[in-house]
Scaffold this active site. Sequence first.
Site, mmCIF file in Angstrom:
data_model
loop_
_atom_site.group_PDB
_atom_site.id
_atom_site.type_symbol
_atom_site.label_atom_id
_atom_site.label_comp_id
_atom_site.label_asym_id
_atom_site.label_seq_id
_atom_site.Cartn_x
_atom_site.Cartn_y
_atom_site.Cartn_z
ATOM 1 N N HIS A 1 0.747 -1.323 -0.065
ATOM 2 C CA HIS A 1 0.009 0.038 0.089
ATOM 3 C C HIS A 1 0.976 1.274 -0.040
ATOM 4 C CE1 HIS A 1 0.997 -0.491 4.219
ATOM 5 N NE2 HIS A 1 0.549 0.567 4.598
ATOM 6 N N HIS B 1 1.423 3.993 1.942
ATOM 7 C CA HIS B 1 1.919 4.493 3.358
ATOM 8 C C HIS B 1 3.307 4.672 2.994
ATOM 9 C CE1 HIS B 1 -1.987 4.228 5.659
ATOM 10 N NE2 HIS B 1 -2.090 5.531 4.953
ATOM 11 N N ASP C 1 6.275 4.402 4.760
ATOM 12 C CA ASP C 1 6.919 3.368 5.420
ATOM 13 C C ASP C 1 7.059 2.162 4.533
ATOM 14 O OD1 ASP C 1 4.240 3.301 6.349
ATOM 15 O OD2 ASP C 1 4.969 2.205 7.994
ATOM 16 N N HIS D 1 -7.217 -1.598 6.049
ATOM 17 C CA HIS D 1 -6.440 -0.619 6.594
ATOM 18 C C HIS D 1 -7.007 0.697 6.179
ATOM 19 C CE1 HIS D 1 -2.843 0.981 8.201
ATOM 20 N NE2 HIS D 1 -2.290 1.384 7.166
ATOM 21 N N ASP E 1 -0.465 -4.197 6.731
ATOM 22 C CA ASP E 1 -1.293 -3.311 7.764
ATOM 23 C C ASP E 1 -2.580 -3.732 7.661
ATOM 24 O OD1 ASP E 1 1.496 -2.321 7.841
ATOM 25 O OD2 ASP E 1 0.823 -0.066 7.858
ATOM 26 N N HIS F 1 6.146 -4.992 12.384
ATOM 27 C CA HIS F 1 5.576 -3.590 12.018
ATOM 28 C C HIS F 1 5.655 -2.771 13.441
ATOM 29 C CE1 HIS F 1 2.618 -0.505 10.568
ATOM 30 N NE2 HIS F 1 3.534 -0.582 9.556
#
Length: 302
Positions: free
Chosen positions: A61, A63, A65, A141, A211, A269
């Site tokens: 995804h 994001h 990080d 998420h 996530d 994570h």
Amino acid sequence: MFAVTILGNNSAIPTLDRHPTAQIVTCDEQLLLVDCGEGTQLRIAQYRIKRSKIRYIFISHLHGDHYFGLIGLLNTLNLMGRTEPLSVYAPPELEPIIQLQLDCSGTQLHYELSFVPLQPGYSGIILEDKDLTVSCFPTQHRISCFGFSFTMQKKKRKLLPEQAKAYEIPAAYYGKLQDGADYMRKDGTVVKNDWVTLPPAKGRRYVYCADTIYDPELLPWLRDADLVYHETTYLHDLEARAAERYHSTTVQAASLAAAAAAKRLLIGHFSSKYTDLQPFLEETRPVFAATDIAEEGVTYYV
């Protein structure tokens, strides 16, 4: 060989000794990169992973990080003279982001870079290469996010040489037997394939849950997996915060692994608020004993 090497096990904010999410999945002679957080190429160099063998990249995804390290890695591969094609499986918005960065820097890649878009909510097979099959599935998420299932399944049947000789099958035909073909003798008699071969060995499966909030609907994807990676951003006392931020806790991840009858669980994570990770094991192992922390630099065999 089927194994997972952890390059980064932290969440959004890197620490001095933990880095954003990234993993290398080794499937025999080829390498697959799963997520590419900031500094991933440094971890690749640190752990002496051969960049040239990375054939596929999977981004769960958008994001930061999970992908902020991608443009740097792509540029380094270019500077190192890569000519082999590279495929990136990711949400469709990633392609224009990378193209903008390349355009702004006037960078012309000398290798073919192809993007395979993962549309929101999609699940199913996205890659088949030799003995490897990769599927994706949606996780819950804050934005569109995917997990990945990697299956190594030998497709050729196991030959029984003594049986084949007994039926007077020439050695030149053995390859076809392994592909599942029957054999017809000169007198017209058919030798059934399962008389001289055995089914391929059972496949091994690694499931990467990116996530996600605690979600029992993931169970079909985790069922009987040889190794599962599941995020545990928080210890269980912060269950409410985890839900608010669409993340999971230790107990939640362990509960899913147990319900899915997975063989082993890796957790990662971690929020940068934690300096000591031992409490994560203290909470997960009573629920699912075969749990390990996804330690950076460590390779886990599937």
